[in-house]
Design a protein around this motif. Structure first.
Motif, mmCIF file in Angstrom:
data_model
loop_
_atom_site.group_PDB
_atom_site.id
_atom_site.type_symbol
_atom_site.label_atom_id
_atom_site.label_comp_id
_atom_site.label_asym_id
_atom_site.label_seq_id
_atom_site.Cartn_x
_atom_site.Cartn_y
_atom_site.Cartn_z
ATOM 1 N N ARG A 309 0.814 -1.221 0.000
ATOM 2 C CA ARG A 309 0.000 0.000 0.000
ATOM 3 C C ARG A 309 0.847 1.271 0.000
ATOM 4 N NH1 ARG A 309 -5.322 0.202 1.877
ATOM 5 N NH2 ARG A 309 -4.760 1.996 3.186
ATOM 6 N N GLY A 310 2.169 1.106 0.089
ATOM 7 C CA GLY A 310 3.041 2.272 0.123
ATOM 8 C C GLY A 310 3.037 2.982 1.454
ATOM 9 N N GLU A 311 2.644 2.274 2.521
ATOM 10 C CA GLU A 311 2.587 2.886 3.843
ATOM 11 C C GLU A 311 3.873 2.602 4.629
ATOM 12 O OE1 GLU A 311 -1.000 2.036 5.936
ATOM 13 O OE2 GLU A 311 -2.257 2.248 4.147
ATOM 14 N N ASP A 312 4.061 3.354 5.683
ATOM 15 C CA ASP A 312 5.218 3.171 6.549
ATOM 16 C C ASP A 312 5.098 1.821 7.255
ATOM 17 O OD1 ASP A 312 7.224 3.251 8.442
ATOM 18 O OD2 ASP A 312 6.940 5.372 8.892
ATOM 19 N N ALA A 313 6.013 0.899 6.923
ATOM 20 C CA ALA A 313 5.903 -0.458 7.459
ATOM 21 C C ALA A 313 7.226 -0.962 8.039
ATOM 22 C CB ALA A 313 5.426 -1.405 6.364
ATOM 23 N N ASP A 314 8.186 -0.065 8.274
ATOM 24 C CA ASP A 314 9.484 -0.519 8.772
ATOM 25 C C ASP A 314 9.349 -1.299 10.078
ATOM 26 O OD1 ASP A 314 10.315 0.992 6.630
ATOM 27 O OD2 ASP A 314 12.007 1.891 7.697
ATOM 28 N N THR A 315 8.541 -0.784 11.003
ATOM 29 C CA THR A 315 8.369 -1.451 12.301
ATOM 30 C C THR A 315 7.728 -2.822 12.117
ATOM 31 O OG1 THR A 315 8.171 0.652 13.472
ATOM 32 C CG2 THR A 315 7.272 -1.297 14.568
ATOM 33 N N GLU A 316 6.716 -2.898 11.270
ATOM 34 C CA GLU A 316 6.040 -4.177 11.037
ATOM 35 C C GLU A 316 6.968 -5.190 10.371
ATOM 36 O OE1 GLU A 316 2.934 -1.172 11.711
ATOM 37 O OE2 GLU A 316 4.751 -1.210 10.502
ATOM 38 N N LEU A 317 7.815 -4.732 9.456
ATOM 39 C CA LEU A 317 8.752 -5.627 8.783
ATOM 40 C C LEU A 317 9.774 -6.192 9.756
ATOM 41 C CD1 LEU A 317 9.247 -3.504 5.564
ATOM 42 C CD2 LEU A 317 8.204 -5.776 5.642
ATOM 43 N N MET A 318 10.325 -5.326 10.601
ATOM 44 C CA MET A 318 11.296 -5.797 11.601
ATOM 45 C C MET A 318 10.634 -6.740 12.594
ATOM 46 S SD MET A 318 13.839 -2.628 12.503
ATOM 47 C CE MET A 318 12.631 -1.312 12.513
ATOM 48 N N THR A 319 9.450 -6.372 13.041
ATOM 49 C CA THR A 319 8.742 -7.208 14.012
ATOM 50 C C THR A 319 8.406 -8.567 13.425
ATOM 51 O OG1 THR A 319 7.784 -5.236 15.036
ATOM 52 C CG2 THR A 319 6.723 -7.339 15.530
ATOM 53 N N ALA A 320 7.974 -8.581 12.161
ATOM 54 C CA ALA A 320 7.628 -9.848 11.522
ATOM 55 C C ALA A 320 8.827 -10.777 11.471
ATOM 56 C CB ALA A 320 7.080 -9.597 10.120
ATOM 57 N N LYS A 321 9.953 -10.269 10.991
ATOM 58 C CA LYS A 321 11.144 -11.123 10.897
ATOM 59 C C LYS A 321 11.557 -11.626 12.276
ATOM 60 C CE LYS A 321 15.645 -12.264 10.507
ATOM 61 N NZ LYS A 321 16.695 -12.390 11.529
ATOM 62 N N TYR A 322 11.623 -10.730 13.234
ATOM 63 C CA TYR A 322 12.061 -11.092 14.584
ATOM 64 C C TYR A 322 11.106 -12.084 15.241
ATOM 65 C CZ TYR A 322 12.708 -10.527 19.624
ATOM 66 O OH TYR A 322 12.875 -10.755 20.966
ATOM 67 N N GLU A 323 9.831 -11.745 15.269
ATOM 68 C CA GLU A 323 8.873 -12.565 16.006
ATOM 69 C C GLU A 323 8.643 -13.924 15.345
ATOM 70 O OE1 GLU A 323 7.201 -12.423 18.778
ATOM 71 O OE2 GLU A 323 7.884 -10.486 19.509
ATOM 72 N N ILE A 324 8.551 -13.950 14.014
ATOM 73 C CA ILE A 324 8.254 -15.228 13.366
ATOM 74 C C ILE A 324 9.425 -16.196 13.518
ATOM 75 C CG2 ILE A 324 7.621 -16.373 11.216
ATOM 76 C CD1 ILE A 324 6.318 -13.729 10.349
ATOM 77 N N ALA A 325 10.653 -15.688 13.375
ATOM 78 C CA ALA A 325 11.813 -16.557 13.571
ATOM 79 C C ALA A 325 11.863 -17.088 14.993
ATOM 80 C CB ALA A 325 13.094 -15.798 13.238
ATOM 81 N N GLU A 326 11.575 -16.239 15.971
ATOM 82 C CA GLU A 326 11.588 -16.681 17.373
ATOM 83 C C GLU A 326 10.464 -17.684 17.640
ATOM 84 O OE1 GLU A 326 14.217 -15.516 19.633
ATOM 85 O OE2 GLU A 326 14.757 -15.287 17.532
ATOM 86 N N LYS A 327 9.304 -17.444 17.047
ATOM 87 C CA LYS A 327 8.193 -18.382 17.239
ATOM 88 C C LYS A 327 8.493 -19.730 16.585
ATOM 89 C CE LYS A 327 4.623 -14.775 17.391
ATOM 90 N NZ LYS A 327 4.250 -14.956 18.801
ATOM 91 N N ALA A 328 9.196 -19.701 15.454
ATOM 92 C CA ALA A 328 9.554 -20.961 14.797
ATOM 93 C C ALA A 328 10.509 -21.770 15.665
ATOM 94 C CB ALA A 328 10.184 -20.673 13.433
ATOM 95 N N VAL A 329 11.498 -21.107 16.245
ATOM 96 C CA VAL A 329 12.445 -21.800 17.129
ATOM 97 C C VAL A 329 11.724 -22.335 18.366
ATOM 98 C CG1 VAL A 329 14.450 -21.493 18.638
ATOM 99 C CG2 VAL A 329 14.465 -20.514 16.325
ATOM 100 N N ALA A 330 10.893 -21.502 18.980
ATOM 101 C CA ALA A 330 10.179 -21.926 20.191
ATOM 102 C C ALA A 330 9.240 -23.091 19.909
ATOM 103 C CB ALA A 330 9.405 -20.743 20.769
ATOM 104 N N SER A 331 8.551 -23.042 18.770
ATOM 105 C CA SER A 331 7.598 -24.104 18.438
ATOM 106 C C SER A 331 8.305 -25.401 18.106
ATOM 107 C CB SER A 331 6.716 -23.664 17.267
ATOM 108 O OG SER A 331 5.908 -22.564 17.633
ATOM 109 N N ALA A 332 9.414 -25.322 17.365
ATOM 110 C CA ALA A 332 10.168 -26.538 17.050
ATOM 111 C C ALA A 332 10.769 -27.143 18.310
ATOM 112 C CB ALA A 332 11.261 -26.219 16.031
#
Length: 407
Positions: A309-332
């Motif tokens: 959408r061309g919106e400011d998404a830097d925070t969401e992008l960083m959070t997505a990478k950080y949180e999803i990787a951590e959730k993958a490790v925790a879940s595995a």
């Protein structure tokens, strides 16, 4: 995320990807050994379907479908082969600097060929001696008339041994300021480019990530990406806008594969006369993994949606990478506990391999510590300048299309 932050065209693309997985990927699994890492067959098949060039605007021969579409493809492939998904996203990452800061002649020359799947790009930033400290790069480019002479080594390069072109970030100044680095497009077959022998690794089977050395490699100034001194911008925009979401997509696929393996195990294995899933402790653990999957999907697709959408998404992008990787490790890790000794044998369960793959998602495009550092800076209002997502909006955003079209 069917129907949540996706449209009909995204779901049609998802169907196409799943068909490709069934017809081309599953018959070739498992992808094991160094030879599999050097085999570009599958990633080139995907490239010829336009999946590397999903974010390349139509004016350059791409599909111009944006980051949600890219997320759909990478996420779905990672569910069955995290290594192959990592290979694909590395090539997608490789075109970002060229797309964002490349000169018009460079874009006209290379983007159509990437979009058609004729060539595979990658980005070449990290050195063994610098890691996440980009200004610590020691590989150099020295100006000599109308050419640059490149020397030094690069390590942990995604698609290192299958890529046809490299977007290379090099030191062009002894200074340590923001203008000490410059990016260049370097053809893999150019004299002076030497891939080092590929080593086996414990994670991401089928993924080529190795080292390349440059020995007095001479390239014309026309191969420069951006201005002299803009190398950090090339690297950072690529990492923020492509790398973090791409790696979040791979981690999301890993996370869903963990859930699939756990559900299969706990519904088929019986204990005390009933399936494991019907024991409250196990049911609670599976529920925790499901919650991680659901929240990870929301994070990934929201970030991609905002970016498109061309919106400011830097925070969401960083959070997505950080949180999803951590959730993958925790879940595995939790899955290892649920499955127990079965998880120690690859023939019995994929969980141990998925745990290693999940850990491999944490360092690239910024370690967890780097992500927290950047998020803390944003929370305190300490970031400078316009956000990357506003500076380089999605190809689906009209402002980006106008700029890329030269209007």
């Amino acid at each position: 995320m069917d129907g949540y932050l996706t449209r009909r065209r995204h779901e049609q693309l998802r169907t196409q990807v799943r068909s490709f997985i069934a017809e081309e990927i599953r018959p070739r699994l498992p992808l094991e050994g160094v030879d599999a890492r050097l085999d570009s067959t599958l990633v080139r098949l995907m490239a010829r379907r336009g999946w590397v060039g999903l974010t390349i605007p139509k004016v350059y021969g791409g599909r111009g479908e944006g980051h949600v579409a890219k997320l759909v493809v990478t996420h779905e492939i990672a569910r069955v082969s995290p290594g192959l998904a990592a290979e694909l996203q590395a090539c997608q990452l490789g075109l970002a600097g060229l797309l964002n800061l490349g000169s018009e002649p460079l874009k006209r020359t290379w983007l159509p060929r990437i979009a058609q799947g004729e060539i595979l790009p990658t980005i070449t930033v990290t050195g063994r001696d610098s890691g996440s400290h980009i200004k610590g790069i020691t590989a150099t480019a020295r100006k000599d008339g109308d050419v640059w002479i490149i020397n030094g080594g690069k390590a942990w390069i995604g698609a290192s041994h299958v890529a046809d072109i490299h977007c290379v970030v090099l030191r062009t100044s002894e200074r340590t300021g923001d203008d000490c680095l410059t990016a260049f497009l370097v053809e893999a077959d150019r004299e002076g480019v030497q891939p080092l022998p590929h080593q086996e690794s414990v994670a991401l089977e089928g993924f080529s990530f190795g080292e390349v050395r440059f020995n007095d490699c001479r390239i014309p100034d026309g191969n420069r990406i951006g201005d002299v001194g803009q190398g950090e911008e090339v690297a950072s925009s690529s990492s923020v806008l492509y790398g973090r979401l791409n790696l979040g997509a791979v981690a999301l696929g890993i996370l869903e594969a963990v859930l699939d393996a756990v559900v299969e195990h706990t519904t088929q294995r019986h204990l005390y006369g009933k399936p494991l899933i019907k024991h409250p402790v196990v049911n609670d653990q599976v529920g925790a993994i499901q919650a991680n999957v659901t929240s990870a999907r929301m994070l990934a697709y929201l970030a991609a949606h905002l970016l498109d959408r061309g919106e400011d998404a830097d925070t969401e992008l960083m959070t997505a990478k950080y949180e999803i990787a951590e959730k993958a490790v925790a879940s595995a890790t939790l899955a290892m506990e649920i499955i127990g000794a079965y998880a120690l044998f690859p023939g019995e369960s994929p969980i141990a391999q998925l745990l290693l793959d999940a850990h491999a998602m944490r360092p690239p495009a910024g370690t967890p510590g780097i992500q927290r550092l950047r998020l803390g800076q944003q929370a305190a209002g300490l970031t400078k300048g316009t956000s990357w997502s506003r500076r380089f909006a999605s190809p689906r955003h009209p402002g980006m299309l106008a700029r890329l079209s030269g209007d």
